[in-house]
Scaffold this motif. Structure first.
Motif, short mmCIF file in Angstrom:
data_model
loop_
_atom_site.label_atom_id
_atom_site.label_comp_id
_atom_site.label_asym_id
_atom_site.label_seq_id
_atom_site.Cartn_x
_atom_site.Cartn_y
_atom_site.Cartn_z
N ASP A 117 0.83 -1.19 0.00
CA ASP A 117 0.00 0.00 0.00
C ASP A 117 0.87 1.25 0.00
O ASP A 117 2.06 1.19 0.33
N LEU A 118 0.27 2.37 -0.33
CA LEU A 118 1.02 3.62 -0.44
C LEU A 118 1.73 4.01 0.86
O LEU A 118 2.92 4.38 0.82
N PRO A 119 1.08 3.93 2.03
CA PRO A 119 1.79 4.31 3.26
C PRO A 119 3.06 3.47 3.50
O PRO A 119 4.11 4.00 3.87
N LEU A 120 2.96 2.14 3.26
CA LEU A 120 4.14 1.29 3.44
C LEU A 120 5.20 1.59 2.38
O LEU A 120 6.40 1.54 2.65
N GLY A 121 4.74 1.92 1.17
CA GLY A 121 5.69 2.30 0.11
C GLY A 121 6.43 3.57 0.48
O GLY A 121 7.64 3.69 0.27
N VAL A 122 5.70 4.52 1.04
CA VAL A 122 6.31 5.77 1.50
C VAL A 122 7.34 5.50 2.59
O VAL A 122 8.47 6.00 2.57
N ILE A 123 6.93 4.69 3.57
CA ILE A 123 7.83 4.38 4.70
C ILE A 123 9.08 3.66 4.20
O ILE A 123 10.21 3.98 4.59
N GLY A 124 8.88 2.66 3.29
CA GLY A 124 10.02 1.92 2.76
C GLY A 124 10.96 2.81 1.96
O GLY A 124 12.19 2.76 2.12
N HIS A 125 10.38 3.66 1.12
CA HIS A 125 11.19 4.53 0.27
C HIS A 125 11.92 5.60 1.06
O HIS A 125 13.14 5.76 0.97
N GLU A 126 11.16 6.36 1.86
CA GLU A 126 11.79 7.45 2.61
C GLU A 126 12.64 6.92 3.77
O GLU A 126 13.64 7.52 4.14
N GLY A 127 12.23 5.77 4.32
CA GLY A 127 13.05 5.15 5.37
C GLY A 127 14.42 4.78 4.86
O GLY A 127 15.44 4.97 5.54
N SER A 128 14.47 4.25 3.63
CA SER A 128 15.77 3.89 3.04
C SER A 128 16.62 5.14 2.81
O SER A 128 17.84 5.12 2.99
N THR A 129 15.96 6.25 2.46
CA THR A 129 16.70 7.51 2.27
C THR A 129 17.33 7.96 3.59
O THR A 129 18.50 8.36 3.63
N ILE A 130 16.54 7.89 4.65
CA ILE A 130 17.05 8.29 5.97
C ILE A 130 18.21 7.40 6.40
O ILE A 130 19.23 7.88 6.91
N LEU A 131 18.09 6.08 6.18
CA LEU A 131 19.16 5.14 6.57
C LEU A 131 20.44 5.42 5.78
O LEU A 131 21.54 5.35 6.33
N VAL A 132 20.28 5.75 4.49
CA VAL A 132 21.45 6.06 3.66
C VAL A 132 22.17 7.31 4.18
O VAL A 132 23.40 7.36 4.26
N ILE A 133 21.40 8.32 4.55
CA ILE A 133 21.99 9.56 5.07
C ILE A 133 22.71 9.29 6.40
O ILE A 133 23.83 9.75 6.62
N LEU A 134 22.05 8.54 7.28
CA LEU A 134 22.67 8.21 8.57
C LEU A 134 23.94 7.40 8.38
O LEU A 134 24.92 7.56 9.12
N ASN A 135 23.94 6.52 7.40
CA ASN A 135 25.15 5.72 7.12
C ASN A 135 26.30 6.62 6.69
O ASN A 135 27.45 6.43 7.10
N GLY A 136 25.99 7.62 5.87
CA GLY A 136 27.02 8.59 5.47
C GLY A 136 27.53 9.41 6.62
O GLY A 136 28.71 9.75 6.70
N LEU A 137 26.64 9.69 7.58
CA LEU A 137 27.03 10.49 8.76
C LEU A 137 28.06 9.79 9.63
O LEU A 137 28.74 10.44 10.41
N ARG A 138 28.19 8.47 9.48
CA ARG A 138 29.19 7.74 10.28
C ARG A 138 30.60 8.26 10.03
O ARG A 138 31.49 8.12 10.87
N LEU A 139 30.81 8.86 8.86
CA LEU A 139 32.14 9.38 8.51
C LEU A 139 32.52 10.61 9.31
O LEU A 139 33.68 11.03 9.29
N LEU A 140 31.57 11.22 10.01
CA LEU A 140 31.91 12.37 10.86
C LEU A 140 32.67 11.95 12.10
O LEU A 140 33.35 12.76 12.73
N LYS A 141 32.55 10.68 12.47
CA LYS A 141 33.22 10.20 13.69
C LYS A 141 34.70 9.99 13.43
O LYS A 141 35.13 9.69 12.34
N GLY A 142 35.49 10.08 14.52
CA GLY A 142 36.92 9.80 14.43
C GLY A 142 37.75 11.00 14.13
O GLY A 142 37.30 12.06 13.80
#
Length: 643
Positions: free
Chosen positions: A618-643
């Motif tokens: 359904d559209l709500p789950l599609g939205v969550i899956g799509h935008e959730g993956s975007t958020i996870l990708v951004i957070l993964n990139g943020l790991r490079l700020l450490k160290g």
């Protein structure tokens, strides 16, 4: 203070507070809009549960407008400017389409999560830029100038000129590059080099703008104008690095336009074909087309590169590694070989006495006192090394003035305690006598790559000094680390083969190329590229600039010449050779994270598209899956700020 003056001060403070508040709201505007959209959606859902459908729809439309305004505006302006379609427009089309077929709740949720992920991406970019641009705030605006009459006056740091004398008190930041004229102090150089421990600075030692004087007042002679300081160069490098895109980012941006057109074409077909081919209702067909528009959108893919790159550049700047752009950071991960200049890069760049050989019967203390007294009149690096060695051995620093005759490049002659002395090279003293001295010890020292200086009194050669430009303490470990991560190491030097091989052996290099002129270093870099792929060149001198420019990645030592700093793509501000391996590891980590992001985002898109065709998404789950993956990708990139 008068009442009027008091009111003026309060007014200024009030205006500053208002400005600060407005600035904070503006900075977090996307997040505030997303939160407001979320509240409106919750209110609309509650109202809808009470069968107040018109009020509920009005709240959802308000959520559309508030949550989607920033992204819609960004998408439309970018589309007009670039004359192409983008993911922002896809999201807006999908949300509007959902509303048109009565799915206001789903469309509002889409806008809400899209706004949240957009706010997070903006936060990531702003955080990286703040880390980088925070350097600018470290530049002092004023300086305490000592004028010609000896009076102190506060002046603008920008007005300082070469040759000015300034006083820096304990706890103050240094406003300009210069040399310590009087006093000594502990200086916190972390803003420039990333060093965690303060460094003691004494008379005639260099200090940099933006660093902090910790414990006592010093007087400094300004050596560079404000726009020429190392600090200002760092700021310029950082600001240009933010705007230069990596090859991956350029590819993603080119890919985005074509991909969005493909998605819109697929959505257009989806709006028609399933109704006739699969027997779906028109409502179901249009609904599935809207879901496809959402889940096929490459938001996560687009966010895979830029946040990670900015985070890596920010991490490097904080730790004394300046990358002049994402393109150089990405290239560094592919480095197959690193070519090193010798003097000032692998070595300390300062000759030091390693051996003193004396004629039988010569008193060492008296010999050193004589040599130091004579050589203290010269500015030659070898003369300074002799004086320093004598001081380290306990010779008193009080040398009386001597009349010294210096023959450029060969040696000096002087009278000391009614005896004639000559100190210099074997050619100056006499090659035959030097070769025979102490059973040909000179030949043995020469094979070790050492430079020799002989001292002669009225009886003949009284002794010799052997010098070597000592290898940095971290050189061998750095080379070993590079070998472990699969990087081939080469030393390029203008020294003769014997000296070069001695240093290369101590540094544990894979290969050494000696007798190099600047053009020879360029040719060597080109040959290495054919054999090993991407080549990085590390140097610090003017003669290294052509090779730095010829290499795929030019790396300059932070204490090198201005030409090397301006030519290089990466600057090791800490002046520690070990940072080259850290730079390569940071680059490779960034590349790994970008690959993870791309693979993950494409996998999620594929999974969501398949689920949509099977009518299990359904559209709500599609939205969550799509935008959730975007958020996870951004957070993964943020790991490079450490160290």
């Amino acid at each position: 203070m008068s009442e009027r003056a008091g009111l003026q001060v309060e007014s200024v403070i009030g205006n500053a507070a208002n400005l600060s508040w407005i600035q904070r709201v503006k900075e977090h505007g996307e997040l505030i809009a997303a939160a407001a959209a979320g509240i409106l959606i919750a209110a609309g859902w509650i109202v809808g549960a009470q069968s107040m459908h018109e009020a509920s729809t009005s709240l959802f439309i308000a959520a559309f407008l508030i949550g989607g305004f920033a992204k819609a505006r960004e998408g439309i302006l970018e589309s007009i400017r670039e004359k192409t379609l983008n993911v922002e427009l896809l999201m807006i089309f999908a949300a509007i389409g959902s509303g048109l077929i009565g799915y206001w709740t789903e469309g509002a949720i889409l806008i809400f999560i899209f706004a949240v992920s957009g706010a997070l991406e903006t936060y990531t970019i702003n955080k990286s830029e703040r880390e980088l641009s925070s350097l600018i705030t470290l530049q002092p605006q004023t300086a305490l100038l000592i004028n010609e009459s000896g009076q102190r006056e506060i002046v603008s740091a920008e007005s300082l000129e070469k040759g000015d004398y300034i006083e820096i008190k304990a706890g103050e930041r240094i406003p300009a590059d210069g040399l310590v004229y009087s006093g000594n102090a502990l200086i916190d150089q972390s803003a420039i080099t990333g060093e965690s421990m303060p460094v003691e600075k004494k008379t005639k030692e260099e200090v940099f703008a933006g660093t902090v004087n910790i414990n006592s007042s010093i007087i400094v002679i300004v050596t560079k104008a404000s726009n020429e300081t190392l600090f200002s160069k760092m700021i310029n490098l950082v600001q240009s690095a933010k705007d230069e895109k990596s090859p991956s980012q350029q590819f993603i941006e080119r890919f985005e336009g074509a991909y969005v057109k493909g998605v819109l074409a697929a959505v257009s077909l989806m709006m028609i074909l399933p109704h006739f081919l699969l027997g779906w209702t028109w409502t179901e067909t249009f609904y599935r087309a809207m879901v496809l528009m959402v889940v096929a959108s490459p938001c996560a893919l687009v966010a895979s590169v830029m946040p990670a790159t900015l985070a890596a550049i920010s991490n490097g700047a904080r730790n004394g590694l300046l990358f002049k752009g994402g393109i150089h950071l990405e290239r560094l991960s592919r480095t197959g070989a690193v070519a090193f200049d010798k003097t000032g890069t692998l070595t300390k760049g300062r000759p030091a006495v390693t051996d003193v050989i004396l004629r039988h019967g010569v008193n060492e203390a008296e010999f050193l006192r004589t040599a130091a007294a004579i050589e203290s009149q010269s500015n030659h690096p070898l003369a300074k090394a002799i004086v320093q060695y004598a001081l380290d051995k306990g010779v008193e620093k009080k040398f009386r003035w001597l009349s010294v005759q210096e023959q450029s490049g060969k040696g000096v002659k002087a009278e000391w305690q009614r005896e004639s002395w000559r100190i210099g090279s074997s050619g100056y003293i006499g090659s035959k006598a030097c070769s025979a001295f102490q059973q040909s010890v000179a030949e043995e020292l020469g094979r070790e790559g050492k430079t020799l200086v002989f001292a002669e009194d009225s009886k003949g050669i009284a002794g010799l000094f052997a010098f070597k430009d000592t290898v940095r303490e971290d050189t061998a470990d750095t080379i070993e680390t590079l070998k472990k991560i699969g990087v081939y190491t080469v030393m390029l030097t203008g020294d003769n083969q014997q000296t070069a091989e001695a240093v290369a052996s101590e540094a544990r290099m894979d290969e050494v190329i000696a007798n190099c002129l600047p053009e020879d270093k360029v040719e060597a870099v080109k040959k290495l590229r054919k054999k090993h792929g991407y080549v990085a060149m590390i140097g610090d001198g003017i003669n290294d600039a052509p090779a730095l420019a010829a290499a795929d990645i030019g790396v300059a030592m932070g204490e090198g010449t201005d030409v090397a700093l301006e030519t290089a793509d990466v600057v090791l501000m800490k002046n520690e050779l070990a940072n080259i391996s850290r730079a390569i590891e940071l680059s490779r980590k960034m590349t790994r994270i970008i690959k993870q992001n791309i693979i993950f985002s494409l996998s999620v898109i594929g999974l969501l598209i398949s689920s949509n065709f099977l009518q299990i998404l359904d559209l709500p789950l599609g939205v969550i899956g799509h935008e959730g993956s975007t958020i996870l990708v951004i957070l993964n990139g943020l790991r490079l700020l450490k160290g």
